[in-house]
Design a protein around this motif. Structure first.
Motif, short mmCIF file in Angstrom:
data_model
loop_
_atom_site.label_atom_id
_atom_site.label_comp_id
_atom_site.label_asym_id
_atom_site.label_seq_id
_atom_site.Cartn_x
_atom_site.Cartn_y
_atom_site.Cartn_z
N LEU A 190 1.00 -1.19 -0.09
CA LEU A 190 0.22 0.29 0.07
C LEU A 190 1.29 1.63 -0.03
N ASN A 191 0.81 2.24 -1.13
CA ASN A 191 1.05 3.45 -1.11
C ASN A 191 1.08 4.60 -0.29
N ARG A 192 1.10 4.11 0.89
CA ARG A 192 0.69 5.33 2.45
C ARG A 192 0.60 6.81 1.83
N LEU A 193 1.30 7.52 0.80
CA LEU A 193 0.99 8.62 -0.07
C LEU A 193 -0.55 9.02 -0.21
N ARG A 194 -1.01 7.62 -0.88
CA ARG A 194 -2.21 7.61 -2.07
C ARG A 194 -3.43 7.43 -1.26
N ALA A 195 -3.19 6.34 -0.41
CA ALA A 195 -4.55 5.67 0.36
C ALA A 195 -4.12 5.61 2.03
N ASP A 196 -4.68 5.58 2.84
CA ASP A 196 -4.73 5.19 3.94
C ASP A 196 -5.13 3.77 4.34
N HIS A 197 -5.48 2.73 3.33
CA HIS A 197 -7.00 1.81 3.78
C HIS A 197 -6.36 1.13 2.43
N ALA A 198 -6.54 -0.56 2.62
CA ALA A 198 -6.88 -1.10 1.74
C ALA A 198 -8.27 -0.94 1.26
N PRO A 199 -8.04 -1.39 -0.23
CA PRO A 199 -9.99 -1.84 -1.20
C PRO A 199 -10.27 -2.92 -0.28
N GLU A 200 -11.27 -3.29 -0.81
CA GLU A 200 -12.40 -4.05 0.15
C GLU A 200 -11.70 -5.45 -0.28
N GLY A 201 -11.65 -7.09 0.08
CA GLY A 201 -11.43 -8.02 -0.32
C GLY A 201 -9.39 -8.16 -0.67
N TYR A 240 3.18 -9.98 8.34
CA TYR A 240 4.82 -9.44 9.30
C TYR A 240 4.36 -7.48 8.65
N CYS A 241 4.41 -7.72 7.50
CA CYS A 241 4.36 -6.29 7.69
C CYS A 241 2.83 -5.15 7.17
N GLU A 242 2.48 -3.79 8.03
CA GLU A 242 1.21 -3.57 8.31
C GLU A 242 0.91 -3.13 6.66
N ASP A 243 2.11 -2.65 5.45
CA ASP A 243 1.75 -1.95 4.65
C ASP A 243 1.67 -3.39 3.22
N ALA A 244 1.68 -4.12 3.87
CA ALA A 244 2.06 -5.82 3.12
C ALA A 244 0.29 -6.07 3.15
N TYR A 245 -0.15 -6.52 1.55
CA TYR A 245 -2.12 -7.22 1.55
C TYR A 245 -1.54 -7.64 0.15
N TYR A 246 -2.77 -8.81 0.11
CA TYR A 246 -2.54 -9.82 -0.85
C TYR A 246 -4.04 -9.45 -1.84
N ILE A 247 -4.01 -10.04 -2.84
CA ILE A 247 -4.75 -10.35 -3.90
C ILE A 247 -4.80 -11.56 -4.56
N ALA A 260 11.82 3.06 0.95
CA ALA A 260 13.12 3.12 2.29
C ALA A 260 11.91 4.48 1.94
N ALA A 261 12.13 4.88 0.81
CA ALA A 261 12.03 6.67 0.38
C ALA A 261 10.44 7.17 1.53
N TRP A 262 9.69 5.89 1.55
CA TRP A 262 8.35 6.44 2.47
C TRP A 262 8.97 6.83 3.72
N PHE A 263 9.59 5.89 4.66
CA PHE A 263 10.04 5.77 5.44
C PHE A 263 11.39 7.68 6.26
N ALA A 264 12.36 7.98 5.37
CA ALA A 264 12.96 8.73 5.19
C ALA A 264 12.71 9.38 4.46
N ILE A 322 -1.40 1.34 -5.00
CA ILE A 322 -0.20 -0.27 -5.25
C ILE A 322 0.51 0.09 -5.43
N THR A 323 1.70 -1.43 -5.12
CA THR A 323 2.41 -1.66 -5.79
C THR A 323 3.15 -2.98 -5.44
N ILE A 324 3.67 -3.30 -6.94
CA ILE A 324 3.38 -4.72 -6.43
C ILE A 324 5.29 -5.16 -5.63
N GLN A 325 5.75 -5.83 -4.62
CA GLN A 325 6.27 -5.86 -3.49
C GLN A 325 6.08 -7.09 -3.07
#
Length: 276
Positions: free
Chosen positions: A181-192, A198-205, A258-262, A222-225
């Motif tokens: 999840l890109n926190r610069l453009r979204a504060d929550h994941a889409p439904e589903g 292990y990571c709060e920004d990680a989601y699975y489709i 890393a750019a998000w954190f820094a 979102i981005t694939i990672q």
């Protein structure tokens, strides 16, 4: 071009032209394929490359020729992959479609060879000989799980045989694709979307075939990672004012995270190969 021809093109370019598997899949699948075909092509190409040592080891037990043309060898690899790993593909389809591939690839005279090797393999699953696990666990893991020998040796040395095998045999749920999840453009994941482990920004489709068909990706939310990649960045404990050096940056996913954190600091991304 049918699905198996597409998989053959991907595998051939990866093995003979040193192309990157993910980029070849993206290129070949960019136009004109159904969802079902995309899934099959991706699964077949990936499974063949991921299990290459094992597939070649098995095939060599049924090939008597001293030399095999590279195109025919790749066709045999795809056929053997279906026989060994694809329970949903009938044996007849795996063999017959491989024979057709040989003809379509301009090697009509070798159709009989392809047919004989794969039919012999399909009839002798119980006779396949793998290295003895007790006598040579490194060789067994290297072949059966298709890991480089040096890595098998290191895993066994650091974790012991049992845990090393658990690590190498783990495949996870292949129907799930991890995104960040890109926190610069979204504060929550889409439904589903399924939360990561292990990571709060990680989601699975589940069941994703093409990321560019997902609106959230086009919108930059979102981005694939992979989650392991994300956890690496999280574990670094990067503060918003830090300067970060990513010395092995390609393709850039960890650097971007890393750019998000820094965000008030700086990230320097380096890579040995310019084209990456």
């Amino acid at each position: 071009m049918n699905a198996r021809q597409a998989a053959l093109e991907i595998v051939t370019n990866v093995l003979q032209n040193e192309s990157y598997l993910n980029l070849e899949c993206k290129r070949v699948l960019s136009t004109g394929w159904s969802v079902e075909d995309k899934r099959f092509i991706t699964a077949l190409a990936n499974t063949t490359i991921e299990n290459l040592f094992r597939i070649d080891y098995v095939l060599n037990q049924f090939i008597t020729a001293k030399r095999v043309h590279s195109v025919i060898m790749n066709i045999l690899r795809l056929g053997a992959c279906q026989l060994l790993f694809f329970e949903s593909v009938p044996v007849s389809a795996a063999v017959n479609e491989s024979v057709k591939l040989a003809e379509k690839s301009g090697k009509r005279q070798l159709k009989g060879f392809v047919n004989a090797v794969l039919r012999n393999l399909s009839k002798n699953f119980g006779k396949i000989q793998y290295p003895d696990r007790d006598e040579d666990p490194v060789e067994y893991f290297h072949i059966f799980y298709s890991y480089p020998k040096w890595l098998c040796e290191q895993y066994i040395r650091e974790y012991g045989e049992e845990q090393a095998e658990q690590m190498m045999s783990y495949t996870g749920d292949r129907s799930l694709t991890c995104v960040r999840l890109n926190r610069l453009r979204a504060d929550h994941a889409p439904e589903g979307y399924l939360p990561g482990l292990y990571c709060e920004d990680a989601y699975y489709i589940k069941g994703m075939t093409a990321v560019d068909e997902i609106p959230e990706f086009g919108e930059g939310r979102i981005t694939i990672q992979g989650e392991a990649s994300q956890v690496t960045v999280c574990a670094a404990g990067i503060d918003k004012n830090n300067y970060v050096l990513d010395a092995c940056a390609a393709p850039g996913g960890k650097s971007a995270y890393a750019a998000w954190f820094a965000r008030d600091g700086k990230v320097v991304a380096l890579e040995l190969h310019r084209h990456r």
